[in-house]
Write an enzyme that holds these catalytic residues in place. Structure first.
Site, short mmCIF file in Angstrom:
data_model
loop_
_atom_site.label_atom_id
_atom_site.label_comp_id
_atom_site.label_asym_id
_atom_site.label_seq_id
_atom_site.Cartn_x
_atom_site.Cartn_y
_atom_site.Cartn_z
N LYS A 1 -6.10 -0.39 -75.63
CA LYS A 1 -6.79 -1.64 -75.94
C LYS A 1 -7.91 -1.35 -76.95
CE LYS A 1 -8.28 -5.82 -73.58
NZ LYS A 1 -8.04 -6.67 -72.43
N GLU B 1 -5.83 -16.81 -58.92
CA GLU B 1 -6.73 -17.88 -58.48
C GLU B 1 -6.36 -18.39 -57.09
OE1 GLU B 1 -5.40 -17.65 -61.52
OE2 GLU B 1 -7.16 -17.45 -62.82
N ARG C 1 -4.68 -23.91 -61.13
CA ARG C 1 -3.69 -23.06 -60.48
C ARG C 1 -3.78 -23.12 -58.95
NH1 ARG C 1 -1.43 -18.55 -63.68
NH2 ARG C 1 -0.52 -19.80 -65.32
C1 LIG Z 1 -4.57 -18.12 -65.00
C2 LIG Z 1 -5.51 -17.37 -65.88
N1 LIG Z 1 -6.59 -16.75 -65.36
C3 LIG Z 1 -7.44 -16.06 -66.16
C4 LIG Z 1 -7.20 -15.97 -67.50
C5 LIG Z 1 -8.19 -15.27 -68.42
N2 LIG Z 1 -7.57 -14.09 -69.08
C6 LIG Z 1 -7.11 -14.13 -70.33
S1 LIG Z 1 -6.46 -12.70 -70.83
C7 LIG Z 1 -6.82 -11.96 -69.36
C8 LIG Z 1 -6.53 -10.52 -69.14
C9 LIG Z 1 -5.14 -10.19 -69.46
O1 LIG Z 1 -4.96 -8.82 -69.32
P1 LIG Z 1 -3.63 -8.18 -69.81
O2 LIG Z 1 -2.49 -9.04 -69.41
O3 LIG Z 1 -3.60 -6.78 -69.36
O4 LIG Z 1 -3.71 -8.28 -71.38
P2 LIG Z 1 -4.63 -7.46 -72.40
O5 LIG Z 1 -5.63 -8.43 -72.91
O6 LIG Z 1 -5.26 -6.31 -71.67
O7 LIG Z 1 -3.71 -7.01 -73.46
C10 LIG Z 1 -7.44 -12.86 -68.49
C11 LIG Z 1 -7.92 -12.55 -67.13
C12 LIG Z 1 -6.07 -16.64 -68.01
N3 LIG Z 1 -5.78 -16.65 -69.31
N4 LIG Z 1 -5.24 -17.31 -67.19
#
Ligand SMILES: Cc1ncc(C[n+]2csc(CCOP(=O)(O)OP(=O)(O)O)c2C)c(N)n1
Length: 618
Positions: A276, A364, A392
């Site tokens: 990342k 959630e 959610r």
């Molecule tokens: C239902 C929901 N909860 C929280 C989020 C906020 N959110 C956006 S990206 C993310 C992290 C995603 O991590 P990962 O899938 O590992 O992707 P990366 O950004 O590390 O590539 C979160 C918690 C969201 N988009 N949707």
């Protein structure tokens, strides 16, 4: 050098050598850093998937093959390869390029998201639709290790595993991080798999030094070693062909495995390891998630270009400081939070009380039901969830918390217009979603002192479910004055200023602005802070209805089933004498990206529109 702004579609990739692909990656990274430094956006997730996205577009034929990005926040390289580099100066701006995938932008954006963990389930539907539409394309969901913590991802894996007729190629983009640290046993399993990759590195070295006949022999042994170490992962057990873990920054490896998966007759998971924030020293070093989504910054120093005045804090910070105070006061108190420790400003709390904050991942529903378990056990619990993400967990709030009349205090963060994240993230649906649930109380403070008084009521007086909404954006508070811990705000409204020509009822920070402007213009208007959206203050409603003047009800939220609807229901049910009511709120529509000011203006909900409405009516 390729001029990124001249790229029309990804077909040019098929002619590029590995060397050229590496050059292209470098160029894209530089472009992303420069560009996001000006507009803000999801930097580190995008820097991590440059090679992976290029390799996907080289091996598969988009849009015939269906590439689906989970969440969609990591789709910037995909946007560049599909002809949108020229629009990057409008990224996340009003009427500009979306920060997520958008069907109206490109035929290559075949599925939209913003909320997490949907990609595998969507892929299942697209895969199974082949039976009806005769398509033979490949379906390729790309999901992060963070998004994989969401329940729906598991439900979809469970459904697809072992299915012989359907072969989606699931790409697990594992960068060992969600927004910040990833959590849970799954992340430990992935860690475990990762640590077993050492044999691959040994393999690479052995190949270089051994003569050919010995290399062949080693390869046989290696297959045994691979079987021993890497097979029987969680994914094998779930009925997928598992490939990996592979180096997500190595084109040779990526292309080789994507090509094999293309030929697979079983659904498969390719486990890709990425870094990342790769290629920018500040985002590479990030552990907290600061560089996940950033506002404009200096490329040279990494410093944010936004300036914050003294004693001005985000609303999330105001609320989390209260929780630090409350944790000091009350031993039996925990915070349960789904994946947004940084976003909801709980990093300091976590440092002070690491054992009294529980991050459940992007879950959630789990956060809400787990909170109900704490409440059942007489432990006070605060559960901060962005307004858009509480969508959610509707049934969990209703069935698990409210029906049992349990004392869970929900923090509905980012309530109202959120700005640049756009449609998928606007906090405008939680009022209708929550207000008809019996037992729950819903409040929305207009300033920090009000927030503290409301929270004192929620934790120290009230005994059932409670939701406190607070906005995205900043507000003044001098913490050296302390946080009042004993004054309560009972569920009553407040007449901030009386007046006889019209009545204006609203909640939230807009009230102070309206009061100031109305006073300045000397308008004879009664301004009511309807700080409790539920229960309504019947006494105040009776009082204002007796004035027999126009009433304006304002909410930065959807009108359908909202605060205004609640008041109308009350007036009708109680046959109160009302001459003229105007509802100001969001019509039956989704709301696009832009700054809060731009969006409110477009929706006729800005201060100028409020004053115009009042002036027209008096
Ligand atoms: C239902 C929901 N909860 C929280 C989020 C906020 N959110 C956006 S990206 C993310 C992290 C995603 O991590 P990962 O899938 O590992 O992707 P990366 O950004 O590390 O590539 C979160 C918690 C969201 N988009 N949707």
């Amino acid at each position: 050098m390729i001029n990124l702004k001249e790229i029309k579609d990804p077909s040019f990739l098929s002619d590029l050598s590995i060397k050229e692909l590496n050059e292209l990656s470098k160029e894209i990274r530089t472009f992303l850093i420069e560009s996001v430094s000006k507009t803000g956006g999801h930097l580190s997730s995008n820097l991590g998937v440059v090679e992976l996205t290029i390799a996907l577009h080289k091996v598969f034929e988009s849009p015939k093959d269906k590439i689906i990005f989970d969440v969609g926040h990591q789709g910037y390289t995909h946007k560049i390869l599909t002809g949108r580099a020229k629009d990057f100066d409008t990224l996340r701006q009003y009427k500009g390029l979306s920060g997520f995938l958008k069907k109206t932008e490109s035929v290559h954006d075949i599925y939209e998201a913003g909320h997490s963990s949907t990609s595998i389930a969507a892929a299942a539907g697209i895969e199974f639709s082949k039976k009806y539409n005769g398509n033979s394309h490949k379906v390729i969901p790309i999901i992060g290790d963070g998004a994989l913590t969401g329940g729906m991802a598991f439900e979809a894996l469970n459904f697809l595993g072992g299915n012989k007729d359907h072969q989606p190629i699931i790409i697990l983009n594992d960068n060992e991080m969600s927004i910040g640290e990833n959590i849970g046993y799954l992340s430990r399993i992935l860690n475990n798999i990762r640590s077993k990759t050492t044999y691959r590195k040994i393999k690479a070295k052995t190949y270089k030094i051994l003569p050919r006949f010995l290399t062949k022999l080693t390869s046989k042994v290696e297959r045994g070693v691979k079987g021993f170490f890497i097979n029987n992962t969680l994914f094998d057990e779930l009925g997928f062909s598992y490939y990996g873990p592979i180096n997500g920054h190595d084109f040779k490896e990526l292309i080789k495995y994507l090509e094999s998966a293309k030929k697979s007759s079983k659904p498969c998971v390719i486990h890709v390891l990425t870094e990342k924030g790769k290629g920018y020293k500040f985002s590479e070093a990030d552990q907290s998630g600061y560089w996940h989504g950033v506002s404009p910054f200096s490329v040279k120093t990494g410093e944010s270009l936004s300036t914050v005045k003294d004693n001005v804090h985000s609303w999330s910070k105001i609320i989390s400081e209260y929780m630090i105070n409350y944790a000091k006061e009350k031993e039996e108190f925990v915070v349960v939070i789904p994946a947004m420790i940084g976003g909801s400003s709980f990093l300091k709390y976590k440092e002070l009380y690491p054992d009294r904050i529980i991050d459940v991942g992007i879950a959630e529903q789990m956060a809400v039901t787990m909170s109900s378990g704490f409440a059942t056990s007489n432990v006070d619990v605060f559960t901060p969830i962005y307004s858009t993400f509480i969508q959610r967990a509707y049934d969990q709030v209703n069935h698990d918390v409210a029906r049992q009349n349990l004392k869970v205090v929900f923090g509905i963060d980012r309530a109202g217009i959120v700005g640049a994240d756009g449609e998928t993230h606007q906090g405008i649906y939680d009022i209708p979603l929550l207000r008809h649930i019996p037992n729950i109380k819903i409040a929305h403070p207009r300033n920090p002192i009000e927030a503290f008084k409301i929270l004192n009521y929620a934790f120290k007086v009230n005994t059932g479910p409670f939701a406190i909404r607070y906005e995205k954006g900043n507000i003044f508070y001098d913490f050296s004055k302390g946080i009042p811990s004993s004054i309560y705000q009972l569920p009553k409204w407040e007449i901030m200023k009386d007046g006889e020509k019209a009545v204006f009822i609203a909640f939230g920070s807009i009230l102070e602005q309206v009061k100031e402007e109305v006073t300045k213009l000397n308008l004879d208007v009664c301004i009511v802070d309807g700080k409790f959206i539920k229960p309504l203050d019947e006494e105040v409603l009776k009082y204002v209805s007796e004035k027999n003047v126009p009433i304006i009800i304002y909410e930065e939220s959807t009108k359908q089933g909202g605060f205004g609807s609640a008041i109308l229901e009350y007036f009708v049910n109680n046959k109160l004498n009302i001459t003229n009511i105007t509802l100001m709120g969001i019509e039956d529509q989704f709301v696009n990206q832009g700054t809060k000011e731009e969006i409110l203006k477009e929706l006729n909900l800005d201060l100028a529109s409020i004053i115009k409405t009042i002036e027209k009516l008096i």
